[in-house]
Design an enzyme around this catalytic site. Structure first.
Site, PDB file in Angstrom:
ATOM      1  CB  THR A  41      -3.199  -0.552  -2.333  1.00 58.90           C
ATOM      2  OG1 THR A  41      -2.313  -1.282  -3.190  1.00 58.90           O
ATOM      3  CG2 THR A  41      -4.095  -1.514  -1.588  1.00 58.90           C
ATOM      4  CE1 TYR A  65       5.303  -7.258  -4.739  1.00 55.13           C
ATOM      5  CE2 TYR A  65       4.399  -8.538  -6.553  1.00 55.13           C
ATOM      6  CZ  TYR A  65       4.238  -7.923  -5.325  1.00 55.13           C
ATOM      7  OH  TYR A  65       3.024  -7.978  -4.690  1.00 55.13           O
TER       8      TYR A  65
HETATM    9  N1  LIG Z   1      -2.344  -4.289  -4.026  1.00 55.73           N
HETATM   10  C1  LIG Z   1      -2.333  -5.398  -4.715  1.00 55.73           C
HETATM   11  O1  LIG Z   1      -2.962  -5.521  -5.781  1.00 55.73           O
HETATM   12  C2  LIG Z   1      -1.549  -6.585  -4.214  1.00 55.73           C
HETATM   13  C3  LIG Z   1      -1.603  -7.764  -4.963  1.00 55.73           C
HETATM   14  C4  LIG Z   1      -0.912  -8.880  -4.516  1.00 55.73           C
HETATM   15  C5  LIG Z   1      -0.173  -8.798  -3.346  1.00 55.73           C
HETATM   16  N2  LIG Z   1      -0.133  -7.634  -2.653  1.00 55.73           N
HETATM   17  C6  LIG Z   1       0.674  -7.609  -1.424  1.00 55.73           C
HETATM   18  O2  LIG Z   1      -0.077  -7.030  -0.362  1.00 55.73           O
HETATM   19  C7  LIG Z   1       0.811  -6.409   0.572  1.00 55.73           C
HETATM   20  C8  LIG Z   1       0.350  -4.984   0.867  1.00 55.73           C
HETATM   21  O3  LIG Z   1       0.340  -4.276  -0.354  1.00 55.73           O
HETATM   22  P1  LIG Z   1      -0.430  -2.890  -0.572  1.00 55.73           P
HETATM   23  O4  LIG Z   1      -1.034  -2.979  -1.898  1.00 55.73           O
HETATM   24  O5  LIG Z   1      -1.228  -2.550   0.626  1.00 55.73           O
HETATM   25  O6  LIG Z   1       0.854  -1.913  -0.682  1.00 55.73           O
HETATM   26  P2  LIG Z   1       1.058  -0.373  -0.318  1.00 55.73           P
HETATM   27  O7  LIG Z   1      -0.231   0.351  -0.356  1.00 55.73           O
HETATM   28  O8  LIG Z   1       2.183   0.068  -1.193  1.00 55.73           O
HETATM   29  O9  LIG Z   1       1.555  -0.431   1.208  1.00 55.73           O
HETATM   30  C9  LIG Z   1       2.799  -1.027   1.508  1.00 55.73           C
HETATM   31  C10 LIG Z   1       3.052  -0.952   2.996  1.00 55.73           C
HETATM   32  O10 LIG Z   1       4.379  -1.520   3.219  1.00 55.73           O
HETATM   33  C11 LIG Z   1       5.131  -0.619   4.018  1.00 55.73           C
HETATM   34  N3  LIG Z   1       6.557  -0.631   3.704  1.00 55.73           N
HETATM   35  C12 LIG Z   1       7.142  -0.529   2.477  1.00 55.73           C
HETATM   36  N4  LIG Z   1       8.471  -0.449   2.620  1.00 55.73           N
HETATM   37  C13 LIG Z   1       8.737  -0.499   3.961  1.00 55.73           C
HETATM   38  C14 LIG Z   1       9.922  -0.435   4.741  1.00 55.73           C
HETATM   39  N5  LIG Z   1      11.128  -0.284   4.186  1.00 55.73           N
HETATM   40  N6  LIG Z   1       9.810  -0.533   6.091  1.00 55.73           N
HETATM   41  C15 LIG Z   1       8.608  -0.645   6.673  1.00 55.73           C
HETATM   42  N7  LIG Z   1       7.444  -0.716   5.992  1.00 55.73           N
HETATM   43  C16 LIG Z   1       7.523  -0.622   4.652  1.00 55.73           C
HETATM   44  C17 LIG Z   1       4.568   0.767   3.666  1.00 55.73           C
HETATM   45  O11 LIG Z   1       4.810   1.659   4.753  1.00 55.73           O
HETATM   46  P3  LIG Z   1       5.859   2.903   4.719  1.00 55.73           P
HETATM   47  O12 LIG Z   1       6.083   3.266   3.289  1.00 55.73           O
HETATM   48  O13 LIG Z   1       5.165   3.950   5.536  1.00 55.73           O
HETATM   49  O14 LIG Z   1       7.094   2.375   5.377  1.00 55.73           O
HETATM   50  C18 LIG Z   1       3.071   0.470   3.524  1.00 55.73           C
HETATM   51  O15 LIG Z   1       2.437   0.568   4.765  1.00 55.73           O
HETATM   52  C19 LIG Z   1       2.203  -6.501  -0.059  1.00 55.73           C
HETATM   53  O16 LIG Z   1       2.886  -7.600   0.470  1.00 55.73           O
HETATM   54  C20 LIG Z   1       1.903  -6.735  -1.522  1.00 55.73           C
HETATM   55  O17 LIG Z   1       2.962  -7.392  -2.185  1.00 55.73           O
HETATM   56  C21 LIG Z   1      -0.800  -6.515  -3.049  1.00 55.73           C
END
Ligand SMILES: NC(=O)c1ccc[n+]([C@@H]2O[C@H](COP(=O)([O-])OP(=O)(O)OC[C@H]3O[C@@H](n4cnc5c(N)ncnc54)[C@H](OP(=O)(O)O)[C@@H]3O)[C@@H](O)[C@H]2O)c1
Length: 246
Positions: A188, A151
């Site tokens: 999330t 990651y």
């Molecule tokens: N949450 C945090 O604390 C945090 C912190 C730092 C950075 N981020 C970044 O923020 C972004 C969003 O994170 P989040 O927390 O919202 O994550 P999340 O709730 O796990 O959502 C991830 C999204 O990515 C999509 N995804 C995953 N694999 C996929 C695939 N093979 N094809 C198409 N879509 C795919 C999922 O859709 P499907 O599974 O339906 O395909 C889902 O809509 C990410 O880049 C993450 O690294 C998050």
């Protein structure tokens, strides 16, 4: 009219950001494997059911979305790509990760945003509208953590990619405003996955449990509003924006 192409709109940050943009009256084209019931009720939302692990299918997907944007009779003011989808797993030391797990993560979290960026710039090279790419990165791209090497590497790669393409674009007359944003810790499913691991499996699990218990996670609503400000602001191409900055 503004058009937003967002990956990962089935849940989490991507779903909330898409909703806020739809509430502002913009067109949103969402890409993920699962669909959001919430977003499907908006007439300006179109869902593309697509697995970003299929990187060779991305060029066709982008040209299909471009067809929708170009076919719209309202003058286009801005076209924006938001590379938000990513995978957190595998969460274990690298010698425990299978080649398949490593490959899938890097395809979705690093190669797909790279290919989407390439196709987006190529597709919209000659349009006069404002063009922006916002890559959702992470503090993990700058700070090493045990059990998170894949990651962290994907996010570090995304940061360097953003800086390199920023260098290319800054030299152009009508640059694409490409930036990376570290959103900070957000409540999330991705966070839930990290804190629900046992400490034997993943030594950072307690760190994520404590962050949750001590109320350090932001809501997707608050982050979404912050991201809206970043979208509307003009920021120099190639910049990495920390979550505390605007
Ligand atoms: N949450 C945090 O604390 C945090 C912190 C730092 C950075 N981020 C970044 O923020 C972004 C969003 O994170 P989040 O927390 O919202 O994550 P999340 O709730 O796990 O959502 C991830 C999204 O990515 C999509 N995804 C995953 N694999 C996929 C695939 N093979 N094809 C198409 N879509 C795919 C999922 O859709 P499907 O599974 O339906 O395909 C889902 O809509 C990410 O880049 C993450 O690294 C998050």
């Amino acid at each position: 009219m503004n058009h937003f192409i967002i990956t990962g709109t089935s849940k989490g940050i991507g779903e909330k950001l898409a909703q806020l943009l739809l509430e502002e009256g913009y067109f949103v084209y969402g890409i993920s494997r699962g669909a959001s019931a919430l977003l499907s009720s908006y007439t300006k939302y179109e869902h593309f059911n697509f697995d970003l692990g299929n990187v060779l299918g991305i060029e066709r997907l982008v040209s299909e979305i471009a067809g929708r944007i170009n076919g719209n009779s309202i003058r286009t003011e801005m076209i924006c790509l938001i590379n938000n989808a990513a995978m957190l797993e595998p969460l274990k030391s690298i010698d425990q990760c299978s080649p398949e797990e490593i490959n899938t993560n890097l395809q979705v979290s690093l190669i797909a945003p790279t290919v989407l960026t390439a196709c987006f710039i190529k597709q919209f090279n000659h349009v006069s509208a404002r063009r922006k790419i916002m890559n959702i990165s992470s503090g993990s791209g700058s700070y090493p953590a045990p059990g998170m090497s894949v990651y962290c590497t994907a996010k570090a790669g995304m940061n360097m990619f953003t800086r390199c393409v920023g260098e290319e674009q800054r030299r152009r007359e009508h640059p694409v405003e490409i930036i990376a944003v570290d959103p900070g810790m957000v409540d999330t499913e991705m966070q839930a996955v990290a804190r629900e691991k046992s400490e034997e499996q993943y030594e950072m699990a307690n760190f994520f449990k404590r962050a949750h218990q001590s109320g350090q996670l932001q809501s997707t609503e608050n982050l979404g509003k912050h991201l809206l400000n970043i979208i509307h602001s003009k920021i120099e191409a190639g910049k990495l924006v920390a979550h505390s900055e605007e």
